[in-house]
Design a protein around this motif. Structure first.
Motif, PDB file in Angstrom:
ATOM      1  N   PHE A  24       1.288  -1.387  12.625  1.00 33.25           N
ATOM      2  CA  PHE A  24       0.990  -1.521  11.203  1.00 33.25           C
ATOM      3  C   PHE A  24       2.310  -1.673  10.456  1.00 33.25           C
ATOM      4  O   PHE A  24       3.297  -1.018  10.802  1.00 33.25           O
ATOM      5  N   ARG A  25       2.311  -2.508   9.423  1.00 33.64           N
ATOM      6  CA  ARG A  25       3.480  -2.618   8.543  1.00 33.64           C
ATOM      7  C   ARG A  25       3.352  -1.534   7.478  1.00 33.64           C
ATOM      8  O   ARG A  25       2.301  -1.384   6.873  1.00 33.64           O
ATOM      9  N   VAL A  26       4.426  -0.773   7.288  1.00 34.92           N
ATOM     10  CA  VAL A  26       4.398   0.375   6.383  1.00 34.92           C
ATOM     11  C   VAL A  26       5.515   0.249   5.363  1.00 34.92           C
ATOM     12  O   VAL A  26       6.636  -0.115   5.697  1.00 34.92           O
ATOM     13  N   GLN A  27       5.212   0.540   4.100  1.00 33.48           N
ATOM     14  CA  GLN A  27       6.189   0.624   3.007  1.00 33.48           C
ATOM     15  C   GLN A  27       6.435   2.113   2.759  1.00 33.48           C
ATOM     16  O   GLN A  27       5.484   2.863   2.594  1.00 33.48           O
ATOM     17  N   PHE A  28       7.702   2.537   2.741  1.00 32.20           N
ATOM     18  CA  PHE A  28       7.986   3.946   2.452  1.00 32.20           C
ATOM     19  C   PHE A  28       9.266   4.076   1.645  1.00 32.20           C
ATOM     20  O   PHE A  28      10.272   3.526   2.043  1.00 32.20           O
ATOM     21  N   PRO A  29       9.298   4.789   0.527  1.00 34.23           N
ATOM     22  CA  PRO A  29       8.101   5.295  -0.129  1.00 34.23           C
ATOM     23  C   PRO A  29       7.271   4.140  -0.700  1.00 34.23           C
ATOM     24  O   PRO A  29       7.839   3.118  -1.073  1.00 34.23           O
ATOM     25  N   GLY A  30       5.960   4.335  -0.770  1.00 32.44           N
ATOM     26  CA  GLY A  30       5.059   3.278  -1.226  1.00 32.44           C
ATOM     27  C   GLY A  30       4.646   3.474  -2.669  1.00 32.44           C
ATOM     28  O   GLY A  30       5.126   4.363  -3.360  1.00 32.44           O
ATOM     29  N   ALA A  31       3.740   2.623  -3.115  1.00 26.43           N
ATOM     30  CA  ALA A  31       3.267   2.657  -4.499  1.00 26.43           C
ATOM     31  C   ALA A  31       2.443   3.920  -4.764  1.00 26.43           C
ATOM     32  O   ALA A  31       2.442   4.445  -5.866  1.00 26.43           O
ATOM     33  N   ASP A  32       1.739   4.389  -3.743  1.00 27.53           N
ATOM     34  CA  ASP A  32       0.994   5.634  -3.895  1.00 27.53           C
ATOM     35  C   ASP A  32       1.531   6.643  -2.882  1.00 27.53           C
ATOM     36  O   ASP A  32       2.433   6.349  -2.114  1.00 27.53           O
ATOM     37  N   ASP A  33       0.997   7.817  -2.880  1.00 27.84           N
ATOM     38  CA  ASP A  33       1.506   8.854  -1.990  1.00 27.84           C
ATOM     39  C   ASP A  33       0.536   9.110  -0.832  1.00 27.84           C
ATOM     40  O   ASP A  33       0.491  10.187  -0.288  1.00 27.84           O
ATOM     41  N   GLU A  34      -0.236   8.080  -0.493  1.00 29.46           N
ATOM     42  CA  GLU A  34      -1.246   8.226   0.560  1.00 29.46           C
ATOM     43  C   GLU A  34      -0.692   7.668   1.866  1.00 29.46           C
ATOM     44  O   GLU A  34      -0.630   6.454   2.039  1.00 29.46           O
TER      45      GLU A  34
END
Length: 153
Positions: free
Chosen positions: A57-67
């Protein structure tokens, strides 16, 4: 916005799953979901299935939400009717993502996670390993809003 990286999910096996199909053995598979992305395992045979499959999976961190949740939904494949929901496990990823950003990689060896029924009662366990590798930012790599810098001779 944060940096991106690749989360690799190693789906190993499951144990102690209740048999939802009274007349035949279960044919379980797993739908793995992270935010809006989904991956589906192959269909295993029997009550203690083994998959030994990897998904990314491609992951954004930190992302737009905290989920930062990975949801593993175990289903029982039925030939003549809709597939049955067996149970679900949730893995919280925030710590492994933060560790990966700090150290350049984070790995959690396969370990057991509780599988819960819709009424939140325990119905077995699923074994999953995780590896998160942030994308390296190349030295001097800059995004100029889509413009490429080129020189003319």
């Amino acid at each position: 916005m944060g940096r991106s990286g690749i989360l690799e999910v190693q789906l190993v096996d499951a144990r102690g799953l209740g048999n939802t199909d009274l007349f035949a053995k279960m044919d379980p598979y797993v739908v793995i979901r992270y935010k809006s992305e989904e991956r589906k395992s192959s269909v295993a045979r029997g009550g203690d299935p083994k998959w030994n499959e990897r998904f990314t999976f491609r992951v954004q961190f930190p992302g737009a939400d905290d989920e930062y949740k990975l949801i593993l939904r175990i289903m029982d494949k039925d030939t003549f009717s809709a597939d049955d929901f067996v149970g679900e496990a949730t893995i919280y990823l925030k710590d492994v993502l933060a560790l990966g950003m700090e150290n350049g990689i984070a790995e959690i060896r396969p370990c057991k996670h509780r599988v819960l029924l819709a009424d939140r009662t325990y119905c077995g366990e699923i074994q999953v390993g995780l590896t998160f590798t942030p994308k390296r930012e190349e030295a001097g790599e800059r995004d100029y809003g889509g413009w490429k810098h080129s020189s003319f001779e």
